[in-house]
Design a protein around this motif. Structure first.
Motif, PDB file in Angstrom:
ATOM      1  N   ILE A 114      15.862  24.971  -1.070  1.00 49.98           N
ATOM      2  CA  ILE A 114      16.000  24.239   0.191  1.00 49.98           C
ATOM      3  C   ILE A 114      16.478  22.815  -0.095  1.00 49.98           C
ATOM      4  O   ILE A 114      15.862  22.095  -0.888  1.00 49.98           O
ATOM      5  N   PRO A 115      17.556  22.384   0.539  1.00 47.98           N
ATOM      6  CA  PRO A 115      18.085  21.033   0.267  1.00 47.98           C
ATOM      7  C   PRO A 115      17.115  19.929   0.678  1.00 47.98           C
ATOM      8  O   PRO A 115      16.270  20.114   1.555  1.00 47.98           O
ATOM      9  N   ASN A 116      17.283  18.793   0.059  1.00 54.18           N
ATOM     10  CA  ASN A 116      16.438  17.640   0.369  1.00 54.18           C
ATOM     11  C   ASN A 116      16.598  17.176   1.809  1.00 54.18           C
ATOM     12  O   ASN A 116      15.675  16.598   2.384  1.00 54.18           O
ATOM     13  N   PHE A 117      17.766  17.441   2.410  1.00 53.37           N
ATOM     14  CA  PHE A 117      17.940  16.971   3.791  1.00 53.37           C
ATOM     15  C   PHE A 117      17.112  17.780   4.782  1.00 53.37           C
ATOM     16  O   PHE A 117      16.984  17.395   5.945  1.00 53.37           O
ATOM     17  N   LYS A 118      16.518  18.878   4.309  1.00 56.83           N
ATOM     18  CA  LYS A 118      15.578  19.631   5.133  1.00 56.83           C
ATOM     19  C   LYS A 118      14.136  19.425   4.678  1.00 56.83           C
ATOM     20  O   LYS A 118      13.216  19.456   5.500  1.00 56.83           O
ATOM     21  N   LEU A 119      13.939  19.238   3.385  1.00 60.97           N
ATOM     22  CA  LEU A 119      12.600  19.057   2.835  1.00 60.97           C
ATOM     23  C   LEU A 119      12.660  18.094   1.658  1.00 60.97           C
ATOM     24  O   LEU A 119      13.105  18.461   0.567  1.00 60.97           O
ATOM     25  N   ASN A 120      12.227  16.862   1.892  1.00 60.57           N
ATOM     26  CA  ASN A 120      12.164  15.863   0.827  1.00 60.57           C
ATOM     27  C   ASN A 120      11.187  16.329  -0.244  1.00 60.57           C
ATOM     28  O   ASN A 120      10.054  16.706   0.058  1.00 60.57           O
ATOM     29  N   LYS A 121      11.610  16.307  -1.492  1.00 61.90           N
ATOM     30  CA  LYS A 121      10.766  16.852  -2.557  1.00 61.90           C
ATOM     31  C   LYS A 121       9.523  16.014  -2.834  1.00 61.90           C
ATOM     32  O   LYS A 121       8.571  16.500  -3.464  1.00 61.90           O
ATOM     33  N   ALA A 122       9.479  14.785  -2.331  1.00 67.44           N
ATOM     34  CA  ALA A 122       8.252  13.987  -2.447  1.00 67.44           C
ATOM     35  C   ALA A 122       7.118  14.631  -1.663  1.00 67.44           C
ATOM     36  O   ALA A 122       5.939  14.453  -1.992  1.00 67.44           O
ATOM     37  N   ILE A 123       7.467  15.398  -0.633  1.00 70.64           N
ATOM     38  CA  ILE A 123       6.463  16.114   0.157  1.00 70.64           C
ATOM     39  C   ILE A 123       5.790  17.180  -0.697  1.00 70.64           C
ATOM     40  O   ILE A 123       4.571  17.397  -0.626  1.00 70.64           O
ATOM     41  N   ILE A 124       6.572  17.862  -1.543  1.00 70.72           N
ATOM     42  CA  ILE A 124       6.008  18.865  -2.449  1.00 70.72           C
ATOM     43  C   ILE A 124       5.154  18.188  -3.508  1.00 70.72           C
ATOM     44  O   ILE A 124       4.027  18.619  -3.798  1.00 70.72           O
ATOM     45  N   ASP A 125       5.668  17.110  -4.097  1.00 77.98           N
ATOM     46  CA  ASP A 125       4.936  16.398  -5.156  1.00 77.98           C
ATOM     47  C   ASP A 125       3.582  15.915  -4.659  1.00 77.98           C
ATOM     48  O   ASP A 125       2.585  15.959  -5.393  1.00 77.98           O
ATOM     49  N   ARG A 126       3.537  15.456  -3.433  1.00 77.36           N
ATOM     50  CA  ARG A 126       2.279  14.972  -2.849  1.00 77.36           C
ATOM     51  C   ARG A 126       1.238  16.084  -2.812  1.00 77.36           C
ATOM     52  O   ARG A 126       0.076  15.875  -3.157  1.00 77.36           O
TER      53      ARG A 126
ATOM     54  N   HIS B  69      30.511  31.108  -7.305  1.00 79.47           N
ATOM     55  CA  HIS B  69      29.121  30.897  -7.722  1.00 79.47           C
ATOM     56  C   HIS B  69      28.141  31.502  -6.729  1.00 79.47           C
ATOM     57  O   HIS B  69      28.451  31.653  -5.534  1.00 79.47           O
ATOM     58  N   PHE B  70      26.953  31.837  -7.227  1.00 81.25           N
ATOM     59  CA  PHE B  70      25.857  32.149  -6.327  1.00 81.25           C
ATOM     60  C   PHE B  70      25.439  30.867  -5.621  1.00 81.25           C
ATOM     61  O   PHE B  70      25.540  29.761  -6.181  1.00 81.25           O
ATOM     62  N   ALA B  71      24.954  31.003  -4.406  1.00 83.65           N
ATOM     63  CA  ALA B  71      24.565  29.834  -3.613  1.00 83.65           C
ATOM     64  C   ALA B  71      23.551  28.959  -4.340  1.00 83.65           C
ATOM     65  O   ALA B  71      23.653  27.722  -4.331  1.00 83.65           O
ATOM     66  N   LEU B  72      22.571  29.594  -4.992  1.00 83.28           N
ATOM     67  CA  LEU B  72      21.517  28.806  -5.641  1.00 83.28           C
ATOM     68  C   LEU B  72      22.024  28.021  -6.838  1.00 83.28           C
ATOM     69  O   LEU B  72      21.379  27.060  -7.259  1.00 83.28           O
ATOM     70  N   GLU B  73      23.161  28.407  -7.400  1.00 85.14           N
ATOM     71  CA  GLU B  73      23.735  27.599  -8.480  1.00 85.14           C
ATOM     72  C   GLU B  73      24.102  26.220  -7.951  1.00 85.14           C
ATOM     73  O   GLU B  73      23.921  25.210  -8.631  1.00 85.14           O
ATOM     74  N   LEU B  74      24.636  26.177  -6.738  1.00 81.07           N
ATOM     75  CA  LEU B  74      24.963  24.902  -6.105  1.00 81.07           C
ATOM     76  C   LEU B  74      23.703  24.179  -5.649  1.00 81.07           C
ATOM     77  O   LEU B  74      23.498  23.001  -5.958  1.00 81.07           O
ATOM     78  N   LEU B  75      22.841  24.894  -4.921  1.00 81.64           N
ATOM     79  CA  LEU B  75      21.690  24.261  -4.284  1.00 81.64           C
ATOM     80  C   LEU B  75      20.677  23.741  -5.298  1.00 81.64           C
ATOM     81  O   LEU B  75      20.195  22.606  -5.190  1.00 81.64           O
ATOM     82  N   SER B  76      20.334  24.571  -6.270  1.00 78.91           N
ATOM     83  CA  SER B  76      19.330  24.143  -7.248  1.00 78.91           C
ATOM     84  C   SER B  76      19.843  23.004  -8.117  1.00 78.91           C
ATOM     85  O   SER B  76      19.109  22.065  -8.434  1.00 78.91           O
ATOM     86  N   GLN B  77      21.124  23.072  -8.483  1.00 79.69           N
ATOM     87  CA  GLN B  77      21.677  22.000  -9.308  1.00 79.69           C
ATOM     88  C   GLN B  77      21.709  20.676  -8.555  1.00 79.69           C
ATOM     89  O   GLN B  77      21.369  19.623  -9.104  1.00 79.69           O
ATOM     90  N   GLN B  78      22.108  20.723  -7.267  1.00 79.84           N
ATOM     91  CA  GLN B  78      22.148  19.488  -6.484  1.00 79.84           C
ATOM     92  C   GLN B  78      20.757  18.870  -6.360  1.00 79.84           C
ATOM     93  O   GLN B  78      20.592  17.651  -6.460  1.00 79.84           O
ATOM     94  N   ASN B  79      19.740  19.703  -6.152  1.00 82.63           N
ATOM     95  CA  ASN B  79      18.380  19.177  -6.058  1.00 82.63           C
ATOM     96  C   ASN B  79      17.923  18.575  -7.383  1.00 82.63           C
ATOM     97  O   ASN B  79      17.205  17.573  -7.411  1.00 82.63           O
ATOM     98  N   ARG B  80      18.347  19.182  -8.484  1.00 80.97           N
ATOM     99  CA  ARG B  80      18.004  18.634  -9.799  1.00 80.97           C
ATOM    100  C   ARG B  80      18.726  17.309 -10.043  1.00 80.97           C
ATOM    101  O   ARG B  80      18.175  16.391 -10.646  1.00 80.97           O
ATOM    102  N   VAL B  81      19.962  17.218  -9.599  1.00 77.87           N
ATOM    103  CA  VAL B  81      20.710  15.957  -9.727  1.00 77.87           C
ATOM    104  C   VAL B  81      19.986  14.836  -8.978  1.00 77.87           C
ATOM    105  O   VAL B  81      19.833  13.726  -9.468  1.00 77.87           O
ATOM    106  N   LEU B  82      19.526  15.148  -7.778  1.00 78.03           N
ATOM    107  CA  LEU B  82      18.802  14.150  -6.984  1.00 78.03           C
ATOM    108  C   LEU B  82      17.473  13.771  -7.625  1.00 78.03           C
ATOM    109  O   LEU B  82      16.948  12.691  -7.389  1.00 78.03           O
ATOM    110  N   ALA B  83      16.941  14.675  -8.468  1.00 81.22           N
ATOM    111  CA  ALA B  83      15.686  14.392  -9.167  1.00 81.22           C
ATOM    112  C   ALA B  83      15.927  13.623 -10.464  1.00 81.22           C
ATOM    113  O   ALA B  83      14.971  13.282 -11.170  1.00 81.22           O
ATOM    114  N   GLY B  84      17.206  13.370 -10.784  1.00 77.75           N
ATOM    115  CA  GLY B  84      17.513  12.564 -11.962  1.00 77.75           C
ATOM    116  C   GLY B  84      18.093  13.320 -13.132  1.00 77.75           C
ATOM    117  O   GLY B  84      18.393  12.722 -14.165  1.00 77.75           O
TER     118      GLY B  84
END
Length: 465
Positions: A187-199, A269-284
């Protein structure tokens, strides 16, 4: 029911999204919030029906009338206690659940203006965190038994949470570098900020759950068929032997592929190749130029008309794509509120337009993919053909027939978002349980959480014999 006339006097008001020209330039959450006063007014619209179809439709059995009433009266703490009594992580479902409860709401049948349950539960939970109503439970009485949970997605987290509160010592094994499963990597960050999961994960750790990351435990039928054998993975065998029970909550890791000519071309590519990588990029995390999957400056084709495909569209816009086209092999859903084939209070299979679609996308239905075309090893387009579906004279699945001439859709990036394959499991020993998507196939986060909670009850019943 504080205001019995509210549903007649107050119209449904959604918080809405940030303006398109603003939100497509970042990965911040697109959904806005209402003021406290407006939120209370929306909660007051709940009619506290004698037969609460919202409660019936929710896989978790959320008691929306009760916590909407508490919210309307300003008792935010009571509202959260009532909500949390059935929903372990309402901050997740309050952001990404399709709200089965709202489609089953009597007001949806009455005037297509159901109570804003999803937004209400998100507001309740955020207020609960803000006001300190949510505190870690550190006085849990332990029963001396240990449970392993394989997979830290919503099903695994829900099972781990309930078992931990029951007194079991729970260890969660996760193959990725952080918890959340598709909440974090799909799920992209624009729908669910990952800080919500970390909390939430921080809270679970404080309550005694141990998380072990970067540990992938492979399963073969030989490993569980017998306690003795020549072919078994020692780490998994030790895990099975050293815990009183084991829960498999590994989701549906295998995406459905499209075996058309040219599938091997670079840029498909499979969709998750794009989605998971983008979320990892945003995580640093950093990726090389060759590893990076990006839509920047490209014409993008998304194959698959579901939520994952929609997430690809929103991500492509934020990466700076040139254009996005989404195709679906099935017919266009019914437009409007009513679905004649699936009437209220069931979920209507009607046309869904997401925030990502609103940002710009050409959408087409009844399109079959014939071939991936390329030059120099890179994809340049996809040959497709319009089709039609005819009734099968023998019953069962309709028959696909060609309609029209093949055409080519230009694309430098093709994303396959056609769903996931249900895993097959061997027969396990009595103390091994399977839950969530891993057991039932790909579905909603709320259903995965419900399955996790139900499995926790089964584990407790088994270990309490």
């Amino acid at each position: 029911m504080g205001n019995p006339k509210a549903f007649l006097e107050i119209h449904r008001q959604e918080a809405g999204y940030r303006p398109i020209h603003d939100r497509i330039h970042d990965f911040g959450e697109v959904e806005q919030t209402l003021s406290t006063r407006e939120r209370k007014l929306q909660a007051s619209r709940c009619m506290d029906c004698g037969v609460p179809f919202c409660h019936w439709a929710c896989p978790l059995g959320n008691k929306a009338p009760e916590w909407n009433d508490a919210l309307y009266k300003g008792d935010w703490e009571l509202a959260y206690r009532l909500l949390n009594s059935t929903n372990p992580f309402p901050e997740f479902t309050g952001r990404i659940c399709p709200a089965l409860c709202e489609k089953a709401c009597v007001l949806n049948r009455f005037n297509h203006e159901p109570t804003t349950n999803r937004e209400d539960e998100c507001a309740i939970t955020e207020m609960a965190f803000q006001e300190g109503f949510i505190q870690s439970k550190t006085d849990i009485e332990r029963n001396g038994k240990k449970v392993a949970v394989i997979g830290a997605g919503p099903a695994g987290l829900a099972a781990a949470n309930d078992l931990n509160l029951m007194g079991y010592q729970v260890t969660v094994f996760e193959k990725n570098e952080a918890a959340g499963g598709l909440l974090r990597y799909g799920i992209p960050n624009f729908k669910l900020n990952k800080a919500i999961i970390d909390r939430r994960i921080s809270l679970l750790e404080q309550e005694g759950i141990e998380f072990r990351y970067n540990e992938e435990l492979r399963m073969k039928s030989e490993e569980f068929a017998t306690a003795h054998g020549s072919e078994k993975d020692s780490s998994l065998f030790t895990l099975h032997s050293s815990f009183d029970a084991c829960i498999i909550a590994t989701g549906t890791p295998t995406a459905r592929d499209l075996k058309a000519p040219g599938r091997e071309l670079k840029g498909v590519h499979f969709a998750l190749e794009l989605l998971s990588q983008q979320n990892r990029v945003l995580a640093g995390m950093e990726f090389s130029k060759d590893e990076r999957v990006t839509a920047k400056g490209k014409d993008v084709l998304v194959i698959g008309g579901g939520d994952t495909g929609s997430d690809c569209i929103g991500t492509a816009h934020r990466q700076g794509c040139k254009s996005v086209t989404q195709i679906e092999i099935m017919p266009k859903p019914v437009e409007g509120h009513e679905d004649p084939q699936n009437p209220w209070p069931n979920w209507p299979r009607t046309l869904k337009t997401t925030s990502s679609h609103e940002e710009g996308c050409t959408r087409r239905w009844n399109i079959n993919t014939l071939e991936f075309l390329g030059k120099g090893g890179k994809v340049t387009g996809v040959k497709v053909q319009e089709i039609d579906w005819k009734p099968n004279p023998e019953g069962g699945r309709p028959i696909m027939v060609e309609k029209g001439e093949p055409e080519i859709i230009k694309a430098e990036l093709v994303l396959l978002a056609m769903g996931f394959l249900k895993p097959e499991h061997p027969e396990y020993p009595a103390n091994v349980f399977v839950c969530g998507d891993s057991a039932n196939g790909a579905s909603l986060v709320v259903r995965a959480m419900a399955s996790g909670k139900q499995t926790a009850q089964k584990v407790d019943a088994f270990l309490s014999k």
